[in-house]
Design an enzyme around this catalytic site. Structure first.
Site, PDB file in Angstrom:
ATOM      1  N   ARG A   1      30.829  39.990  38.082  1.00  0.00           N
ATOM      2  CA  ARG A   1      31.497  40.919  37.170  1.00  0.00           C
ATOM      3  C   ARG A   1      32.224  40.130  36.097  1.00  0.00           C
ATOM      4  NH1 ARG A   1      37.057  39.378  36.832  1.00  0.00           N
ATOM      5  NH2 ARG A   1      38.156  39.890  38.747  1.00  0.00           N
TER       6      ARG A   1
ATOM      7  N   ARG B   1      35.284  46.754  33.184  1.00  0.00           N
ATOM      8  CA  ARG B   1      34.720  45.739  34.071  1.00  0.00           C
ATOM      9  C   ARG B   1      33.219  45.992  34.062  1.00  0.00           C
ATOM     10  NH1 ARG B   1      38.390  43.421  37.860  1.00  0.00           N
ATOM     11  NH2 ARG B   1      40.245  42.857  36.633  1.00  0.00           N
TER      12      ARG B   1
ATOM     13  N   THR C   1      44.737  35.801  35.591  1.00  0.00           N
ATOM     14  CA  THR C   1      43.735  35.187  36.481  1.00  0.00           C
ATOM     15  C   THR C   1      42.323  35.531  36.041  1.00  0.00           C
ATOM     16  OG1 THR C   1      43.634  37.092  37.982  1.00  0.00           O
ATOM     17  CG2 THR C   1      45.292  35.401  38.455  1.00  0.00           C
TER      18      THR C   1
ATOM     19  N   ARG D   1      38.131  36.135  50.188  1.00  0.00           N
ATOM     20  CA  ARG D   1      38.789  37.447  50.226  1.00  0.00           C
ATOM     21  C   ARG D   1      38.181  38.286  51.343  1.00  0.00           C
ATOM     22  NH1 ARG D   1      39.300  39.967  44.109  1.00  0.00           N
ATOM     23  NH2 ARG D   1      40.153  38.148  43.088  1.00  0.00           N
TER      24      ARG D   1
ATOM     25  N   GLU E   1      40.174  42.870  46.948  1.00  0.00           N
ATOM     26  CA  GLU E   1      41.369  42.021  46.951  1.00  0.00           C
ATOM     27  C   GLU E   1      42.438  42.556  47.906  1.00  0.00           C
ATOM     28  OE1 GLU E   1      43.323  42.191  43.200  1.00  0.00           O
ATOM     29  OE2 GLU E   1      44.025  40.172  43.402  1.00  0.00           O
TER      30      GLU E   1
END
Ligand code: ADP
Ligand code: DAR
Length: 370
Positions: free
Chosen positions: A138, A241, A285, A321, A326
């Site tokens: 992504r 996204r 991030t 993860r 997340e």
């Protein structure tokens, strides 16, 4: 003709900070600085930096509070900082620059120009499908001259949904699909899309505290092609996204599809971007390439010791993860493992770093060594 930024500047009082906001900024700073938080915002928001930034605003009127409010409300944040608009990265650079340099191990003076390279350079990471359940790549995009989620108005959400849905509804060929506004999805449909890893959850405490979940579900939605291998999220954490995903480990096919979709959307609208940090997003991030290339991978041997798995993954700049996204735990020894670095390397290099790292992890899994 007033630029959008100038109009926003008018709306936000020309950069003056009201006393009640100044008090909140001071309180947020004290909460973070007096805590034993391990967040990057705690480490990099020094007293000197706070004094420099507490009284300034971006042209859109964003303040230091807009940036650090999530980190103050969630002292267990890993990062604790969000950009309320694209200018925050330069206006508050005394805070953003050192935090970004540490998170991304970013030592360069600026992010390299976008380079997707040739996807055929990659091959299936796990052709026997012994370990990799699915592969997802992504990227994120913000539309130029709009605030980011933390400072968007309800009208901004509606305008961006209209702009982006028009663009995604013009995809042709394999990428052709349909846009589904969240408010038109029945709850069971919506939950199944989330459970099947296609759709985002309704935010978490970090995003809520960053004011990224306001006006929910207005302006939010998901576009996908019939096979759900190409997906675009509208107005989750970022304006967009762009996602490519499929079962198995064929990183070449997944990456090729994302490249095609992202390059087409680049012809439809202008994105928030600067030479130093590449594509700009709500969270620092995710800047640069904004690429997160991940596999859902079963590693029963390495899973026996999560700390060891993370140590080995760290050697290859990989992040471990849970499988529900997340801040979630793994299920049945299946982990979501992805590239950590998105800045200071090209799209091609980010995919290569992830692909090479996953191959090494599989070797460790097979050899049973530590
Ligand atoms: P991101 O922030 O990269 O968009 P999240 O961690 O929020 O991703 O996860 C979003 C959704 O995508 C979650 O349901 C997660 O399980 C799913 N996901 C992430 N990587 C993969 C993958 N390789 N295969 C299948 N689903 C994935
Ligand atoms: N949980 C927040 C954000 C970390 C990065 N994840 C994003 N942007 N979804 C933290 O500061 O730990």
């Amino acid at each position: 003709m007033f630029s959008r930024t100038a109009m926003l500047w008018q709306r936000c009082g020309k950069g003056r900070i009201q006393p009640e906001v100044a008090a909140k900024i001071e309180q947020a700073y004290k909460t973070i600085s007096n805590s034993n938080s391990k967040s990057l915002v705690k480490k990099h928001l020094t007293k000197e930096t706070y004094e420099k930034l507490k009284d300034i605003t971006t042209p859109m009127g964003s303040t230091l509070l807009d940036c650090i409010q999530s980190g103050a409300a969630n002292l267990d944040s890993g990062v604790g900082l969000y950009a309320p608009d694209a200018d925050a990265y330069t206006v508050f650079h005394e805070l953003f620059n050192p935090l970004i340099a540490e998170y991304h191990s970013f030592k360069n003076s600026k992010h390299p120009p976008s380079c997707w390279g040739d996807p055929v350079a990659f091959s299936n990471i796990d052709p026997s499908n012994k370990y990799i359940i699915s592969t997802r790549v992504r990227t994120g995009r913000s539309i130029k001259d709009y605030p980011f989620a933390a400072k968007m108005t309800e009208d901004d959400y509606k305008e961006l949904e209209q702009k982006i849905s028009m663009a995604v509804n013009s995809f042709q060929g394999e990428l052709q699909g349909t846009y589904y506004p969240l408010k038109l999805l029945v709850p069971t449909e919506q939950q199944k899309l989330v459970d099947d890893h296609y759709l985002f959850k309704e935010g978490d405490r970090f995003l809520t505290a960053a004011k990224i979940c306001r006006f929910w579900p207005t302006g939010r939605g998901i576009f996908y092609n019939p096979s759900k291998t190409f997906i675009v999220w509208i107005n989750e954490e970022d304006h967009m996204r762009i996602i490519s995903m499929q079962k198995g480990g064929d990183i070449m096919a997944v990456y090729k599809r994302l490249k095609e979709g992202a390059e087409y959307l680049e012809t439809c609208m202008e994105f928030a971007h600067n030479d130093k940090y590449g594509y700009l997003t709500s969270c620092p991030t995710n800047i640069g390439t904004a690429i997160r290339a991940s596999v859902h991978i079963s590693l029963p041997h390495l899973a026996a010791n999560r700390t060891k798995l993370e140590e080995i993954a760290g050697r290859y700049n990989l992040q471990v993860r849970g499988t529900e996204g997340e801040h979630t735990e793994s299920v049945d020894n299946v982990y979501d493992i992805s590239n950590k670095r998105r800045l200071g390397l090209t799209e091609f290099m980010a995919i290569k770093e992830m692909s090479d790292g996953i191959r090494e992890l599989i070797k460790h899994e097979e050899s049973g060594d530590e």
